[in-house]
Design an enzyme around this catalytic site. Structure first.
Site, PDB file in Angstrom:
ATOM      1  N   HIS A 178       0.835  -1.223   0.000  1.00 63.30           N
ATOM      2  CA  HIS A 178       0.000   0.000   0.000  1.00 63.30           C
ATOM      3  C   HIS A 178       0.860   1.259   0.000  1.00 63.30           C
ATOM      4  O   HIS A 178       0.420   2.304   0.474  1.00 63.30           O
ATOM      5  CB  HIS A 178      -0.936   0.032   1.222  1.00 63.30           C
ATOM      6  CG  HIS A 178      -1.682  -1.245   1.445  1.00 63.30           C
ATOM      7  ND1 HIS A 178      -2.938  -1.483   0.944  1.00 63.30           N
ATOM      8  CD2 HIS A 178      -1.312  -2.374   2.097  1.00 63.30           C
ATOM      9  CE1 HIS A 178      -3.324  -2.694   1.291  1.00 63.30           C
ATOM     10  NE2 HIS A 178      -2.349  -3.263   1.986  1.00 63.30           N
ATOM     11  N   SER A 299      15.147  21.670 -15.805  1.00 64.34           N
ATOM     12  CA  SER A 299      13.948  22.494 -15.968  1.00 64.34           C
ATOM     13  C   SER A 299      14.376  23.834 -16.546  1.00 64.34           C
ATOM     14  O   SER A 299      15.457  24.329 -16.245  1.00 64.34           O
ATOM     15  CB  SER A 299      13.288  22.694 -14.604  1.00 64.34           C
ATOM     16  OG  SER A 299      12.546  23.901 -14.593  1.00 64.34           O
ATOM     17  N   LYS A 305      16.677  21.725 -10.708  1.00 61.93           N
ATOM     18  CA  LYS A 305      15.962  20.489 -11.040  1.00 61.93           C
ATOM     19  C   LYS A 305      16.766  19.517 -11.889  1.00 61.93           C
ATOM     20  O   LYS A 305      17.455  19.897 -12.818  1.00 61.93           O
ATOM     21  CB  LYS A 305      14.676  20.823 -11.808  1.00 61.93           C
ATOM     22  CG  LYS A 305      13.644  21.522 -10.972  1.00 61.93           C
ATOM     23  CD  LYS A 305      12.945  20.575 -10.034  1.00 61.93           C
ATOM     24  CE  LYS A 305      11.733  19.985 -10.718  1.00 61.93           C
ATOM     25  NZ  LYS A 305      11.111  18.976  -9.892  1.00 61.93           N
ATOM     26  N   GLU A 312       9.946   8.700 -16.670  1.00 64.68           N
ATOM     27  CA  GLU A 312       8.550   9.146 -16.808  1.00 64.68           C
ATOM     28  C   GLU A 312       7.989   8.813 -18.188  1.00 64.68           C
ATOM     29  O   GLU A 312       6.833   8.432 -18.333  1.00 64.68           O
ATOM     30  CB  GLU A 312       8.457  10.655 -16.582  1.00 64.68           C
ATOM     31  CG  GLU A 312       8.732  11.065 -15.143  1.00 64.68           C
ATOM     32  CD  GLU A 312       8.840  12.582 -15.026  1.00 64.68           C
ATOM     33  OE1 GLU A 312       7.849  13.196 -14.622  1.00 64.68           O
ATOM     34  OE2 GLU A 312       9.896  13.136 -15.356  1.00 64.68           O
TER      35      GLU A 312
END
Ligand code: ARG
Length: 481
Positions: A178, A299, A305, A312
């Protein structure tokens, strides 16, 4: 369809054009006027199916040999055809070949080019063969090559996983259910879970490959061929294990495309789940792994970043494999036997799935190879989430308490620890004894995450000794590939 319909995406000039070059030279016999340029454009598939050129040529060479054996063409004609096809192959590979949309697809582009090189001999190549059995055969041969590539790519990622797992056979980390901290495991054990997922993909792809190894060639349009083609020899030359036993089924069957797409969508789901973990673990909250710069991007506004874009996009791109499977299933579900032109649509779906899979596997290999584990953070997190509560219950079981009773007692201990804002291993023995007199000093070995993992020695368990065995087993399996 009205030729001057405004809703079409064709250039207006083309919509309005009258067909000047009358008919398609390869099937135009029964046509007075040629198909409109609009129809030609709409029905063409060359942009997508030209990928089949190599298997198409290989198939045609073998088929020409079969025609010679059947005495449909002479040895001389065979030589002309072969020479022409080999030249065409070289032209395609050097980028010199001119693909024509007006010739619809890869089969007719190659056949028409051959006619220019081999004259009348070329015109005999299609004897007893239809594009219907030709395209089914080509697609199977193409997928066979691409699945082999996928199998190699899977094996290579598995090797990368094993290398990382070997480094971390004993590195403790929290295991999750979970997405909550559940029980201590080793990082090596978690990584080997990825290996298992990919191992099933490997075996499913092998199954798909074997099941599709039935040669449709010789089925012609749908009814079979009257020429004495030695199908067994042809199958052997083209790498098929057996012959299709029903020509109607053979030209309309696309189960092999659906099965491959289905297998690749399961692989896609696995790639996505693996990448989801990489994204999660590389976040500053988790900080379990650091990714190498080569698989990250920055970024444009936030200078600090370093984003896990490759992971992704593997995760995001996998949805295409599922969409492609749905596309194929819905393409097929209402088709009557035998061949229908709808079948031409199958290639775009399956080519996209196979390309996504092969590209993503290569990139995943880079991600895994370049991943640096932060074992300190993983260990530190084993001090959270009452991670050894199950071990405490196991302790009571070892003192003859029935498990359900032990579970309840430990539940109370956990509630007590949480009310004090501490972990159960931080409680004094005297405090623990308030919940069960059976608890004494020896309990500490059950509450230590490292001791916890060492105790899980059954086959498939997280004990480092067991993980070592599984890694050795996996290495042996991979060495045979
Ligand atoms: N391009 C077609 C396909 O991919 C080839 C078969 C065409 N057959 C036909 N009868 N029009 O399915």
């Amino acid at each position: 369809m009205e030729e001057n319909s405004k809703n079409l995406s064709f250039p207006q000039k083309q919509v309005m054009a009258k067909n000047k070059d009358k008919t398609n030279p390869l099937w135009g016999g029964r046509f007075g006027e040629g198909a409109s340029s609009l129809t030609r454009s709409y029905t063409a598939s060359i942009d997508i199916d030209k990928k089949l050129y190599e298997v198409d040529i290989k198939g045609s060479i073998a088929y020409a040999e079969a025609l010679k054996e059947a005495k449909v063409i002479s040895p001389k004609e065979l030589q002309k055809i072969k020479k022409g096809l080999v030249k065409i192959l070289a032209e395609i590979e050097s980028g010199k070949f001119e693909w024509k949309e007006s010739l619809e697809d890869v089969h007719m582009n190659i056949e028409s080019a051959l006619a220019k090189k081999a004259g009348n001999a070329a015109k005999k190549l299609h004897t007893g063969r239809s594009r219907n059995d030709q395209v089914a055969t080509d697609l199977k041969m193409y997928l066979n090559v691409k699945i082999d590539e996928a199998l190699q790519n899977i094996t290579s990622v598995q090797k990368d996983i094993i290398k990382q797992a070997e480094k971390h056979i004993s590195s403790v980390m929290p295991g999750f259910t979970h997405l909550q901290i559940a029980q201590p495991v080793t990082f090596g054990h978690h990584l080997m879970a990825w290996h298992e997922m990919l191992e099933r993909d490997y075996s499913r792809l092998v199954d798909a490959k074997n099941r599709m190894s039935v040669m449709p060639l010789g089925s012609a349009a749908l009814a079979g061929s009257r020429y004495k083609i030695n199908r067994s020899l042809l199958a052997k030359k083209l790498g098929f294990q057996s012959l299709s036993r029903n020509s109607i089924d053979a030209v309309s069957d696309r189960d092999f495309v659906i099965e491959t797409a289905s297998t690749l969508s399961i692989l896609g789901v696995h790639l996505s789940r693996i990448c989801e973990e990489i994204v999660l673990w590389s976040s500053s909250q988790f900080e379990y792994v650091y990714l190498s710069d080569e698989v990250c991007t920055g970024s444009s506004i936030m200078p600090q970043k370093k984003n896990p874009d490759v992971a992704e996009l593997i995760r995001g791109g996998s949805s295409k494999t599922i969409a492609n499977l749905m596309g194929l299933l819905s393409l097929m579900k209402n088709l009557p036997l035998s061949y229908n032109r709808d079948l031409q649509e199958d290639k775009d779906f399956i080519f996209r799935s196979i390309d996504y899979s092969n590209d993503s596997l290569v990139l995943l290999g880079l991600l895994i190879k370049g991943m640096k584990a932060n074992t300190k953070k993983m260990e530190a997190d084993c001090k959270l989430g009452q991670v050894t509560a199950t071990d405490l219950a196991d302790y009571l079981v070892d003192k003859s308490v029935p498990f359900r009773k032990a579970h309840e007692t430990v539940g109370k201990i956990v509630a007590h620890a949480e009310s004090k804002g501490v972990q159960i291993f931080e409680l004094e023995i005297s405090e623990l004894r308030k919940f069960s007199k059976l608890i004494s000093e020896d309990v500490s070995s059950y509450l230590d995450p490292v001791k916890s993992i060492n105790s899980r020695k059954l086959v498939g368990g997280t004990a480092p000794s067991q993980v070592r065995k599984e890694i050795n087993f996996a290495k042996k399996v991979l060495a045979k590939r």
